[in-house]
Design a protein around this motif. Structure first.
Motif, mmCIF file in Angstrom:
data_model
loop_
_atom_site.group_PDB
_atom_site.id
_atom_site.type_symbol
_atom_site.label_atom_id
_atom_site.label_comp_id
_atom_site.label_asym_id
_atom_site.label_seq_id
_atom_site.Cartn_x
_atom_site.Cartn_y
_atom_site.Cartn_z
ATOM 1 N N UNK A 458 40.249 46.425 53.587
ATOM 2 C CA UNK A 458 41.321 47.417 53.577
ATOM 3 C C UNK A 458 42.229 47.205 52.380
ATOM 4 N N UNK A 459 42.592 45.959 52.124
ATOM 5 C CA UNK A 459 43.455 45.642 50.985
ATOM 6 C C UNK A 459 42.737 45.890 49.654
ATOM 7 N N UNK A 460 41.448 45.551 49.580
ATOM 8 C CA UNK A 460 40.696 45.792 48.357
ATOM 9 C C UNK A 460 40.698 47.272 47.987
ATOM 10 N N UNK A 461 40.423 48.107 48.971
ATOM 11 C CA UNK A 461 40.269 49.539 48.696
ATOM 12 C C UNK A 461 41.604 50.233 48.443
ATOM 13 N N UNK A 465 47.687 43.376 46.719
ATOM 14 C CA UNK A 465 47.357 42.168 45.967
ATOM 15 C C UNK A 465 47.292 40.961 46.904
ATOM 16 N N UNK A 466 46.164 40.248 46.863
ATOM 17 C CA UNK A 466 45.993 39.063 47.702
ATOM 18 C C UNK A 466 44.908 38.186 47.093
ATOM 19 N N UNK A 467 44.774 36.990 47.636
ATOM 20 C CA UNK A 467 43.646 36.125 47.307
ATOM 21 C C UNK A 467 43.141 35.490 48.589
ATOM 22 N N UNK A 468 41.885 35.127 48.595
ATOM 23 C CA UNK A 468 41.299 34.404 49.723
ATOM 24 C C UNK A 468 41.306 32.927 49.400
ATOM 25 N N UNK A 469 41.988 32.159 50.248
ATOM 26 C CA UNK A 469 42.042 30.716 50.074
ATOM 27 C C UNK A 469 41.493 30.058 51.326
ATOM 28 N N UNK A 470 40.324 29.426 51.198
ATOM 29 C CA UNK A 470 39.661 28.808 52.351
ATOM 30 C C UNK A 470 39.532 29.817 53.507
ATOM 31 N N UNK A 471 39.169 31.042 53.144
ATOM 32 C CA UNK A 471 38.949 32.070 54.149
ATOM 33 C C UNK A 471 40.214 32.712 54.690
#
Length: 476
Positions: A458-461, A465-471
């Motif tokens: 949802x955030x990608x589309x 802005x976010x990052x995945x850190x250890x899931x």
């Protein structure tokens, strides 16, 4: 739906400020246009003695209370404990999820029934608590007295499942304090009578202070810095919302605030919103002196409840399962307003909490969270959906959350209802991406074994802005 409000509760501890919020439970549907009251009731305070004398408009073997909520935490029903029937042959008891009055012999309940009340200030789950002030003043919520007839005890499960349109309207209540006038909707009168007032009625001498932009009824022992925060911040945040969204339900709110003392082990702020009114209850030794984190939390609370004058009062949700629209939306309104009015406010920490909680609670359908007493899901996941909508608006026009909301509110002003379909269709129109709606509906309707990839997609589309850190999703 005829009725909508919100309650919010904030629990503050010495080490962490965590938010938990609740909303009003759905009431049993009342047939529109049927104004004849189901009952007349006289609520009287005579010193320490409180009574409620009902005169029912019809014969029925069972009368149910519309608002049959339970105590927060223990989930015990409060009414059978605090209300004692004094009319012979009638009992008040809990049957399933409903508080009821019934006759012991199975015949119709007498048309006149009297009760002795013991006002308690327990926090109620998803409903309006009684407010008690240190000077002895007490504020009661009118909706606690609404009743409706049932043909039998056996009819209760079906009624609770689907609701029922019915012949009778809300009760007509007369409020009397033998010691002096009562306060209803900003007016002190010797005796107040109202039907379907949807308001608090104040018994006692707690003083009302009026200015051009705010009315306050504040506990005389509430710490002065809290009073100053209310008087300073409430008009500013209401003005900001008005500038961004146009007229709201009120421009001059009343705030009613009680104080439950300097508890050394428990610090809390709880409250609710009604048309034109915000209520708040404060407790805890930590509140005696101003602290930056608690100041921010108090402002956030005022911002969230004030947001409901637009998203909740000007427009309301269609069904209780759609309260993510108003609760998550009000959360993001409060965050964005507070950041604008106080640039030092840590908006990211607040929004990260929303994301974390939605991940925890999104494993089951968000739309059914109320049935599970997981009301926090409406707030956290509603805020996640609002973040995605805001990002889509930013990509499309450079705007923000208020720019996304304004056309929705304006288009719904006439009927006062903002539906789920209208909200989601607007998101598709703004973004041009129907897949955003599909991702949200997964969490609303089925939940996900692991909500993280659903929220990440949802955030990608949408462009959050976010990052995945250890899931784990971390906002940046």
């Amino acid at each position: 739906m005829r009725f909508l409000t919100s309650c919010a509760a904030v629990i503050l501890t010495a080490s962490v400020l965590g938010a938990c919020a609740t909303l009003s439970p759905p009431v049993i549907a009342r047939t529109p246009g049927k104004a004849q009251p189901a009952a007349e009731v006289a609520v009287t305070r005579d010193g320490d003695v409180w009574t409620a004398d009902y005169v029912f408009a019809d014969d029925a073997p069972v009368w149910g209370f519309e608002r049959s909520t339970v105590i927060e935490g223990t989930r015990e029903p409060w009414r059978p404990r605090d209300w004692q029937v004094t009319t012979p042959g009638v009992v008040l008891e809990r049957v399933g999820d409903l508080d009821v009055l019934r006759s012991l012999d199975g015949r119709p309940v007498p048309r006149r029934v009297s009760l002795r009340l013991t006002p308690s200030s327990d926090d109620l789950e998803a409903d309006y608590s009684i407010l008690k002030f240190t000077d002895g003043s007490v504020a009661m919520y009118s909706g606690a007295f609404d009743v409706f007839p049932l043909p039998s005890l056996e009819a209760i499960p079906e009624t609770m499942e689907r609701g029922t349109d019915r012949e009778w309207g809300a009760v007509r209540i007369t409020w009397t304090d033998r010691a002096g006038p009562v306060l209803l909707k900003g007016e002190r009168v010797a005796q107040a009578t109202a039907q379907d007032a949807n308001a608090y009625v104040l018994f006692g001498g707690a003083q009302m202070k009026e200015t051009e932009r705010l009315v306050t009824v504040v506990d005389p022992e509430l710490p002065a810095w809290l009073v100053a925060t209310i008087e300073d911040f409430a008009p500013r945040v209401i003005d900001y919302y008005g500038q961004r969204l146009g007229p709201g339900e009120t421009r001059r709110p009343t705030i009613m605030a009680s104080w439950y003392g300097p508890n050394p082990t428990h610090t809390s702020l709880s409250g609710s919103v009604l048309p034109g009114l915000i209520t708040a209850s404060f407790e805890g030794k930590a509140l005696l002196t101003e602290e930056p984190d608690i100041l921010a939390r108090n402002r956030w609370f005022i911002g969230h409840e004030g947001a409901h004058f637009w998203l909740g009062q000007t427009v309301r949700y269609e069904r209780a399962r759609d309260s993510w629209i108003t609760e998550g939306g009000a959360d993001l309104m409060a965050v964005r307003a507070l950041k604008t009015l106080d640039p030092t406010y840590d908006a990211q920490a607040e929004l990260q909490l929303e994301v974390d909680d939605c991940v925890k609670l999104g494993t089951r359908p968000v739309s059914e969270a109320g049935h599970r007493s997981e009301h926090r899901a409406f707030y956290a996941c509603g805020a996640v959906f609002a973040l995605a909508a805001e990002a889509a608006q930013r990509r499309a026009t450079g705007g923000d959350w208020f720019d996304f909301l304004k056309p929705l509110i304006d288009d719904s002003r006439e009927d006062g209802v903002l539906t789920r379909d209208e909200w989601l269709a607007h998101m598709t129109a703004v973004s041009g991406d129907p897949e955003l709606r599909a991702r949200i509906e997964v969490l609303l309707d089925t939940g996900a074994a692991d909500p993280t990839p659903v929220i990440a997609a949802l955030f990608d589309r949408s462009g959050v802005a976010y990052r995945l850190t250890d899931g784990k999703i971390e906002l940046i």
